[in-house]
Design a protein around this motif. Structure first.
Motif, PDB file in Angstrom:
ATOM      1  N   THR A  80       0.820  -1.215   0.000  1.00 10.85           N
ATOM      2  CA  THR A  80       0.000   0.000   0.000  1.00 10.85           C
ATOM      3  C   THR A  80       0.857   1.269   0.000  1.00 10.85           C
ATOM      4  OG1 THR A  80      -0.175  -0.183   2.412  1.00 10.85           O
ATOM      5  CG2 THR A  80      -1.979  -1.090   1.105  1.00 10.85           C
ATOM      6  N   LYS A  81       1.998   1.235   0.677  1.00 13.96           N
ATOM      7  CA  LYS A  81       2.851   2.431   0.724  1.00 13.96           C
ATOM      8  C   LYS A  81       3.344   2.807  -0.665  1.00 13.96           C
ATOM      9  CE  LYS A  81       4.506   2.057   5.494  1.00 13.96           C
ATOM     10  NZ  LYS A  81       5.709   1.920   6.376  1.00 13.96           N
ATOM     11  N   ARG A  82       3.675   1.814  -1.473  1.00  7.11           N
ATOM     12  CA  ARG A  82       4.140   2.112  -2.821  1.00  7.11           C
ATOM     13  C   ARG A  82       3.027   2.775  -3.632  1.00  7.11           C
ATOM     14  NH1 ARG A  82       5.638  -2.874  -6.203  1.00  7.11           N
ATOM     15  NH2 ARG A  82       7.198  -3.100  -4.576  1.00  7.11           N
ATOM     16  N   ALA A  83       1.826   2.224  -3.556  1.00  3.22           N
ATOM     17  CA  ALA A  83       0.707   2.794  -4.321  1.00  3.22           C
ATOM     18  C   ALA A  83       0.402   4.219  -3.884  1.00  3.22           C
ATOM     19  CB  ALA A  83      -0.523   1.914  -4.171  1.00  3.22           C
ATOM     20  N   GLU A  84       0.495   4.482  -2.586  1.00  2.57           N
ATOM     21  CA  GLU A  84       0.204   5.816  -2.068  1.00  2.57           C
ATOM     22  C   GLU A  84       1.262   6.827  -2.484  1.00  2.57           C
ATOM     23  OE1 GLU A  84      -0.080   5.029   2.070  1.00  2.57           O
ATOM     24  OE2 GLU A  84      -2.111   4.171   1.946  1.00  2.57           O
ATOM     25  N   TRP A  86       2.620   7.062  -5.446  1.00  3.58           N
ATOM     26  CA  TRP A  86       2.495   7.422  -6.853  1.00  3.58           C
ATOM     27  C   TRP A  86       1.587   8.637  -7.009  1.00  3.58           C
ATOM     28  CZ3 TRP A  86       0.865   1.760  -8.204  1.00  3.58           C
ATOM     29  CH2 TRP A  86       1.998   0.928  -8.179  1.00  3.58           C
ATOM     30  N   ASN A  87       1.978   9.576  -7.853  1.00  4.03           N
ATOM     31  CA  ASN A  87       1.052  10.648  -8.186  1.00  4.03           C
ATOM     32  C   ASN A  87       0.080  10.139  -9.257  1.00  4.03           C
ATOM     33  OD1 ASN A  87       2.321  10.893 -10.747  1.00  4.03           O
ATOM     34  ND2 ASN A  87       3.778  12.404  -9.945  1.00  4.03           N
ATOM     35  N   SER A  88      -0.888  10.961  -9.588  1.00  2.65           N
ATOM     36  CA  SER A  88      -1.941  10.521 -10.513  1.00  2.65           C
ATOM     37  C   SER A  88      -1.385  10.167 -11.887  1.00  2.65           C
ATOM     38  CB  SER A  88      -3.008  11.605 -10.642  1.00  2.65           C
ATOM     39  OG  SER A  88      -3.650  11.821  -9.409  1.00  2.65           O
ATOM     40  N   ASP A  89      -0.412  10.950 -12.358  1.00  6.75           N
ATOM     41  CA  ASP A  89       0.158  10.673 -13.681  1.00  6.75           C
ATOM     42  C   ASP A  89       0.839   9.306 -13.716  1.00  6.75           C
ATOM     43  OD1 ASP A  89      -0.747  13.138 -14.351  1.00  6.75           O
ATOM     44  OD2 ASP A  89       1.188  13.964 -14.963  1.00  6.75           O
ATOM     45  N   VAL A  91       0.153   6.718 -11.853  1.00  8.37           N
ATOM     46  CA  VAL A  91      -0.894   5.695 -11.818  1.00  8.37           C
ATOM     47  C   VAL A  91      -1.461   5.477 -13.216  1.00  8.37           C
ATOM     48  CG1 VAL A  91      -3.216   5.167 -10.996  1.00  8.37           C
ATOM     49  CG2 VAL A  91      -1.510   6.075  -9.402  1.00  8.37           C
ATOM     50  N   LEU A  92      -1.779   6.561 -13.912  1.00 10.01           N
ATOM     51  CA  LEU A  92      -2.362   6.455 -15.250  1.00 10.01           C
ATOM     52  C   LEU A  92      -1.394   5.808 -16.232  1.00 10.01           C
ATOM     53  CD1 LEU A  92      -4.058   9.954 -15.415  1.00 10.01           C
ATOM     54  CD2 LEU A  92      -5.230   7.756 -15.183  1.00 10.01           C
ATOM     55  N   LEU A  93      -0.110   6.175 -16.134  1.00 11.50           N
ATOM     56  CA  LEU A  93       0.888   5.587 -17.026  1.00 11.50           C
ATOM     57  C   LEU A  93       1.046   4.098 -16.763  1.00 11.50           C
ATOM     58  CD1 LEU A  93       3.571   8.423 -16.981  1.00 11.50           C
ATOM     59  CD2 LEU A  93       2.259   7.643 -18.974  1.00 11.50           C
ATOM     60  N   ARG A  94       1.020   3.702 -15.500  1.00 13.41           N
ATOM     61  CA  ARG A  94       1.131   2.282 -15.170  1.00 13.41           C
ATOM     62  C   ARG A  94      -0.066   1.500 -15.721  1.00 13.41           C
ATOM     63  NH1 ARG A  94       4.644   0.431 -11.199  1.00 13.41           N
ATOM     64  NH2 ARG A  94       6.134   1.999 -10.500  1.00 13.41           N
ATOM     65  N   TRP A  95      -1.256   2.042 -15.498  1.00 12.40           N
ATOM     66  CA  TRP A  95      -2.450   1.334 -15.954  1.00 12.40           C
ATOM     67  C   TRP A  95      -2.490   1.245 -17.480  1.00 12.40           C
ATOM     68  CZ3 TRP A  95      -5.355  -1.905 -13.558  1.00 12.40           C
ATOM     69  CH2 TRP A  95      -6.585  -2.304 -14.109  1.00 12.40           C
TER      70      TRP A  95
END
Length: 324
Positions: A80-84, A86-89, A91-95
């Protein structure tokens, strides 16, 4: 009675889970079909490569894996710490490495002009994707659907490839994490297709051993074990202890050694209060004693209460193997 997946994943109890998926058809996921003589060994790298790829995208660490003829095992850690972080950009790039996403997200990532309402909608998508990148179900979906498509295409057929949804077990204490990792890594030895952990192809233990012997390092895509007293971000026991335990257990569960337990037990068994005889019994084929969760009886009782249950299958085994 089966339980909904969402009720079994409780990050307040544990971030560690054992997941397994089994092929439904007689034609193997991997291995060699004894009836037709067809070999599917080339598919094992598909599984390992896909696990590594997904681990580089999701906020999920791989602690252990083993690829067998008609099924595979993974031990996963939800980070969870890793996910938290990440900024929004990000997250979007990963997805977007997995799915194209809505046109609005594609426009945003390509630098297109968006209005304020559109930007807010993109941020909503980012938070939705962040939760998916923390999800065991999405991780396993992206793994299993990819493998099924490739295998069906190669076999020239359609239809179900897996026997059902993947199975998962919560690992509710350190002893459970240690035991289940060893269980997964020893699958080829238990099945009689490898004599030692280091010759167990397509397992995390073989990869850990090879990398450590070559460079004194740990595999980049696997969650590391401790090399020193610092525990930050690592599986909570030492790499040397784990190597010793898996080597000892592998010798004890082989056909020509079954039932023979060395007096020189790995110290980590004593430190974690694990009964060696009872623990080895859980490694034998057909001896599964746990269903939804693995751990000592106290940890299982706490986990059961959080699920709104008074009892879980495996409590008697938890007391026998791990004590209180």
């Amino acid at each position: 009675m089966t339980s909904a997946r969402t009720t079994l994943i409780d990050l307040h109890t544990t971030p560690y889970y054992h997941c397994m998926a089994r092929c439904v058809r007689r034609a193997y996921l991997c291995g060699e079909d004894q009836l037709t003589g067809a070999s599917y060994e080339h598919r094992k790298p598909w599984v390992v490569d896909r696990i590594k790829h997904l681990a580089s995208i999701f906020a999920i660490d791989v602690c252990a894996y083993a690829v067998m003829s008609n099924h595979y095992h993974t031990i996963l850690h939800i980070n969870t710490k890793r996910a938290e972080s990440w900024n929004s950009d990000e997250v979007l790039l990963r997805w977007s490495q997995l799915f194209d996403g809505p046109l609005l997200v594609q426009r945003y990532l390509s630098g297109g002009s968006l209005g304020e309402t559109e930007r807010l909608r993109v941020m909503d998508y980012a938070e939705e994707y962040r939760s998916r990148l923390l999800s065991l179900s999405w991780f396993m979906r992206c793994l299993n659907e990819h493998l099924a498509r490739k295998a069906n295409e190669e076999d020239g057929c359609k239809g179900r490839f897996w026997e059902g949804r993947f199975k998962s077990q919560a690992l509710v204490d350190e002893a459970a994490v240690l035991s289940c990792m060893a269980y997964v890594d020893l699958n080829p030895v238990r099945a009689g297709i490898a004599k030692t952990p280091e010759t167990s192809d397509f397992t995390s233990i073989q990869e850990r051993i090879e990398i450590y012997h070559e460079s004194q390092e740990q595999p980049e895509h696997l969650k590391p074990l401790q090399l020193s007293n610092t525990k930050t971000g690592k599986i909570p026991f030492a790499l040397s202890d784990y190597f010793q335990l898996v080597d000892w257990a592998g010798r004890a569960v082989r056909d020509d050694k079954r039932g023979a337990i060395s007096n020189d037990l790995p110290p980590i068994l004593h430190r974690l209060g694990i009964d060696a005889d009872a623990w080895l019994q859980t490694l034998q084929p057909g001896k599964a004693a746990f269903v939804h969760a693995i751990g000592g009886v106290g940890a299982l009782q706490e986990y059961a209460l959080k699920l709104g249950k008074k009892w879980l299958h495996g409590m008697s085994a938890g007391k026998r193997v791990f004590g209180v």
